[in-house]
Design a protein around this motif. Structure first.
Motif, PDB file in Angstrom:
ATOM      1  N   LYS A 172       7.963  17.065 -20.245  1.00  0.00           N
ATOM      2  CA  LYS A 172       7.524  18.433 -20.402  1.00  0.00           C
ATOM      3  C   LYS A 172       5.899  18.548 -20.246  1.00  0.00           C
ATOM      4  CE  LYS A 172       8.941  22.540 -22.292  1.00  0.00           C
ATOM      5  NZ  LYS A 172       9.193  23.440 -21.265  1.00  0.00           N
ATOM      6  N   THR A 173       5.553  19.343 -19.046  1.00  0.00           N
ATOM      7  CA  THR A 173       4.251  19.467 -18.888  1.00  0.00           C
ATOM      8  C   THR A 173       3.746  20.626 -19.692  1.00  0.00           C
ATOM      9  OG1 THR A 173       4.689  20.548 -16.884  1.00  0.00           O
ATOM     10  CG2 THR A 173       4.300  18.190 -16.798  1.00  0.00           C
ATOM     11  N   THR A 174       4.395  21.626 -19.875  1.00  0.00           N
ATOM     12  CA  THR A 174       3.688  22.736 -20.646  1.00  0.00           C
ATOM     13  C   THR A 174       4.454  22.794 -22.265  1.00  0.00           C
ATOM     14  OG1 THR A 174       5.367  24.269 -19.577  1.00  0.00           O
ATOM     15  CG2 THR A 174       2.999  24.122 -18.640  1.00  0.00           C
ATOM     16  N   HIS A 175       3.854  23.134 -22.825  1.00  0.00           N
ATOM     17  CA  HIS A 175       4.466  23.040 -24.357  1.00  0.00           C
ATOM     18  C   HIS A 175       3.746  23.895 -25.164  1.00  0.00           C
ATOM     19  CE1 HIS A 175       1.861  19.897 -25.470  1.00  0.00           C
ATOM     20  NE2 HIS A 175       1.947  19.391 -24.356  1.00  0.00           N
ATOM     21  N   GLU A 176       4.131  24.143 -26.289  1.00  0.00           N
ATOM     22  CA  GLU A 176       3.540  24.746 -27.429  1.00  0.00           C
ATOM     23  C   GLU A 176       2.440  23.675 -27.917  1.00  0.00           C
ATOM     24  OE1 GLU A 176       4.129  28.204 -28.226  1.00  0.00           O
ATOM     25  OE2 GLU A 176       5.598  27.697 -26.646  1.00  0.00           O
ATOM     26  N   PRO A 177       1.042  24.375 -28.149  1.00  0.00           N
ATOM     27  CA  PRO A 177       0.032  23.383 -28.777  1.00  0.00           C
ATOM     28  C   PRO A 177       0.520  22.546 -29.874  1.00  0.00           C
ATOM     29  CG  PRO A 177      -0.906  25.556 -28.328  1.00  0.00           C
ATOM     30  CD  PRO A 177       0.744  25.707 -28.219  1.00  0.00           C
ATOM     31  N   GLU A 178       1.165  23.257 -30.845  1.00  0.00           N
ATOM     32  CA  GLU A 178       1.496  22.571 -32.215  1.00  0.00           C
ATOM     33  C   GLU A 178       2.430  21.197 -31.713  1.00  0.00           C
ATOM     34  OE1 GLU A 178       4.049  26.243 -31.981  1.00  0.00           O
ATOM     35  OE2 GLU A 178       2.041  25.701 -31.656  1.00  0.00           O
ATOM     36  N   TRP A 179       2.921  21.311 -30.613  1.00  0.00           N
ATOM     37  CA  TRP A 179       4.137  20.332 -30.501  1.00  0.00           C
ATOM     38  C   TRP A 179       3.239  18.965 -30.689  1.00  0.00           C
ATOM     39  CZ3 TRP A 179       8.173  21.480 -26.278  1.00  0.00           C
ATOM     40  CH2 TRP A 179       9.040  22.609 -26.676  1.00  0.00           C
ATOM     41  N   LEU A 180       1.934  18.942 -30.285  1.00  0.00           N
ATOM     42  CA  LEU A 180       1.355  17.518 -30.246  1.00  0.00           C
ATOM     43  C   LEU A 180       0.948  17.209 -31.720  1.00  0.00           C
ATOM     44  CD1 LEU A 180      -1.246  18.163 -27.104  1.00  0.00           C
ATOM     45  CD2 LEU A 180       0.581  16.345 -27.370  1.00  0.00           C
ATOM     46  N   GLN A 181       1.381  18.075 -32.654  1.00  0.00           N
ATOM     47  CA  GLN A 181       0.927  17.754 -34.253  1.00  0.00           C
ATOM     48  C   GLN A 181       2.233  17.073 -34.815  1.00  0.00           C
ATOM     49  OE1 GLN A 181      -2.209  17.925 -34.861  1.00  0.00           O
ATOM     50  NE2 GLN A 181      -2.386  18.648 -32.840  1.00  0.00           N
ATOM     51  N   LYS A 182       3.593  17.232 -33.992  1.00  0.00           N
ATOM     52  CA  LYS A 182       4.632  16.859 -34.610  1.00  0.00           C
ATOM     53  C   LYS A 182       4.828  15.271 -34.745  1.00  0.00           C
ATOM     54  CE  LYS A 182       7.689  20.724 -33.143  1.00  0.00           C
ATOM     55  NZ  LYS A 182       8.249  20.752 -34.388  1.00  0.00           N
ATOM     56  N   PRO A 183       5.623  14.861 -35.582  1.00  0.00           N
ATOM     57  CA  PRO A 183       5.808  13.331 -35.525  1.00  0.00           C
ATOM     58  C   PRO A 183       6.579  12.933 -34.274  1.00  0.00           C
ATOM     59  CG  PRO A 183       7.117  14.608 -37.407  1.00  0.00           C
ATOM     60  CD  PRO A 183       6.596  15.323 -36.492  1.00  0.00           C
ATOM     61  N   THR A 184       5.808  11.822 -33.733  1.00  0.00           N
ATOM     62  CA  THR A 184       6.388  11.045 -32.624  1.00  0.00           C
ATOM     63  C   THR A 184       7.307   9.973 -32.737  1.00  0.00           C
ATOM     64  OG1 THR A 184       4.346   9.512 -32.537  1.00  0.00           O
ATOM     65  CG2 THR A 184       4.166  11.715 -31.333  1.00  0.00           C
ATOM     66  N   TYR A 185       7.887   9.735 -31.872  1.00  0.00           N
ATOM     67  CA  TYR A 185       9.190   8.742 -31.891  1.00  0.00           C
ATOM     68  C   TYR A 185       9.137   7.806 -30.972  1.00  0.00           C
ATOM     69  CZ  TYR A 185      10.979  12.083 -35.176  1.00  0.00           C
ATOM     70  OH  TYR A 185      11.055  12.869 -36.179  1.00  0.00           O
ATOM     71  N   GLU A 186       9.122   6.255 -31.152  1.00  0.00           N
ATOM     72  CA  GLU A 186       9.244   5.346 -30.242  1.00  0.00           C
ATOM     73  C   GLU A 186      10.678   5.427 -29.593  1.00  0.00           C
ATOM     74  OE1 GLU A 186      10.067   0.870 -31.107  1.00  0.00           O
ATOM     75  OE2 GLU A 186       7.898   1.017 -30.959  1.00  0.00           O
ATOM     76  N   SER A 187      11.825   5.685 -30.382  1.00  0.00           N
ATOM     77  CA  SER A 187      13.135   5.926 -29.726  1.00  0.00           C
ATOM     78  C   SER A 187      13.979   7.051 -30.502  1.00  0.00           C
ATOM     79  CB  SER A 187      13.918   4.401 -30.120  1.00  0.00           C
ATOM     80  OG  SER A 187      15.092   4.608 -29.390  1.00  0.00           O
ATOM     81  N   TYR A 188      14.515   7.870 -29.434  1.00  0.00           N
ATOM     82  CA  TYR A 188      15.110   9.067 -30.087  1.00  0.00           C
ATOM     83  C   TYR A 188      16.721   8.550 -30.397  1.00  0.00           C
ATOM     84  CZ  TYR A 188      17.656  13.460 -29.850  1.00  0.00           C
ATOM     85  OH  TYR A 188      18.380  14.589 -30.380  1.00  0.00           O
ATOM     86  N   ASP A 189      17.156   9.161 -31.594  1.00  0.00           N
ATOM     87  CA  ASP A 189      18.535   9.114 -31.872  1.00  0.00           C
ATOM     88  C   ASP A 189      18.984  10.256 -32.267  1.00  0.00           C
ATOM     89  OD1 ASP A 189      20.930   8.504 -33.016  1.00  0.00           O
ATOM     90  OD2 ASP A 189      20.454   6.759 -33.874  1.00  0.00           O
ATOM     91  N   ALA A 190      19.677  11.186 -31.802  1.00  0.00           N
ATOM     92  CA  ALA A 190      20.313  12.467 -32.364  1.00  0.00           C
ATOM     93  C   ALA A 190      20.950  12.213 -33.768  1.00  0.00           C
ATOM     94  CB  ALA A 190      21.468  12.867 -31.138  1.00  0.00           C
ATOM     95  N   TYR A 191      21.300  11.081 -34.249  1.00  0.00           N
ATOM     96  CA  TYR A 191      22.008  10.844 -35.430  1.00  0.00           C
ATOM     97  C   TYR A 191      21.058  10.424 -36.252  1.00  0.00           C
ATOM     98  CZ  TYR A 191      25.412  11.727 -31.919  1.00  0.00           C
ATOM     99  OH  TYR A 191      26.266  12.303 -30.888  1.00  0.00           O
TER     100      TYR A 191
END
Length: 156
Positions: free
Chosen positions: A121-140
């Protein structure tokens, strides 16, 4: 044939993995598990709890995912599925191979540095950079954010 790195719902065991294995979409062959050489922010955002790899190299974490070898039909399907270039952008990313599955010309050696396409994602809401980041995604996972599949989404 092209290489694609998937880090979200298209990985094995995730809600959209079946799309990678559907011959109607093209051909995809699992090559290896890998992680990005550079850190990136992998966040979960929108009311649909979609995983996004943000185009902000050097921040976030080294993201884990899977490398697939795909034919042109699958690449075109993935572009449509990821709404490329309007929603995500397809770009090359450098990856460190963790372990592979296969032998011969398509085998990837653990520790080797490879390149593959990634949807980010090259364009996004500025607050997204304040969200928690993950090393690995798991929907569950224990993040408590329920992913909503594309066909279950209301028209946007």
């Amino acid at each position: 044939m092209a290489r694609v790195f998937v880090y979200g719902t298209l990985k094995k065991g995730q809600p959209n993995y079946f799309r990678m294995m559907d011959p109607a979409n093209g051909r995809a062959e699992f090559l290896a598990r890998a992680r990005t050489v550079e850190p990136y922010p992998l966040v979960i955002a929108t009311e649909h709890s979609i995983p996004f790899l943000l185009d902000a190299p050097g921040t976030g974490r080294r993201v884990c995912g899977e490398i697939y070898r795909v034919d042109q039909k699958m690449l075109e399907f993935l572009d449509r599925f990821e709404r490329c270039p309007h929603w995500y952008q397809r770009a090359e990313v450098r990856l460190e191979v963790e372990d592979g599955d296969g032998e011969g010309e398509n085998a990837l050696r653990p520790g080797s540095i490879e390149e593959a396409f990634v949807y980010r994602k090259t364009t996004h809401e500025p607050e997204w950079l304040q969200k928690p980041t993950y090393e690995s995604y798991d929907a569950y996972g224990d993040h408590g954010l329920k992913y909503v599949r594309p066909e279950d989404r209301s028209p946007e």
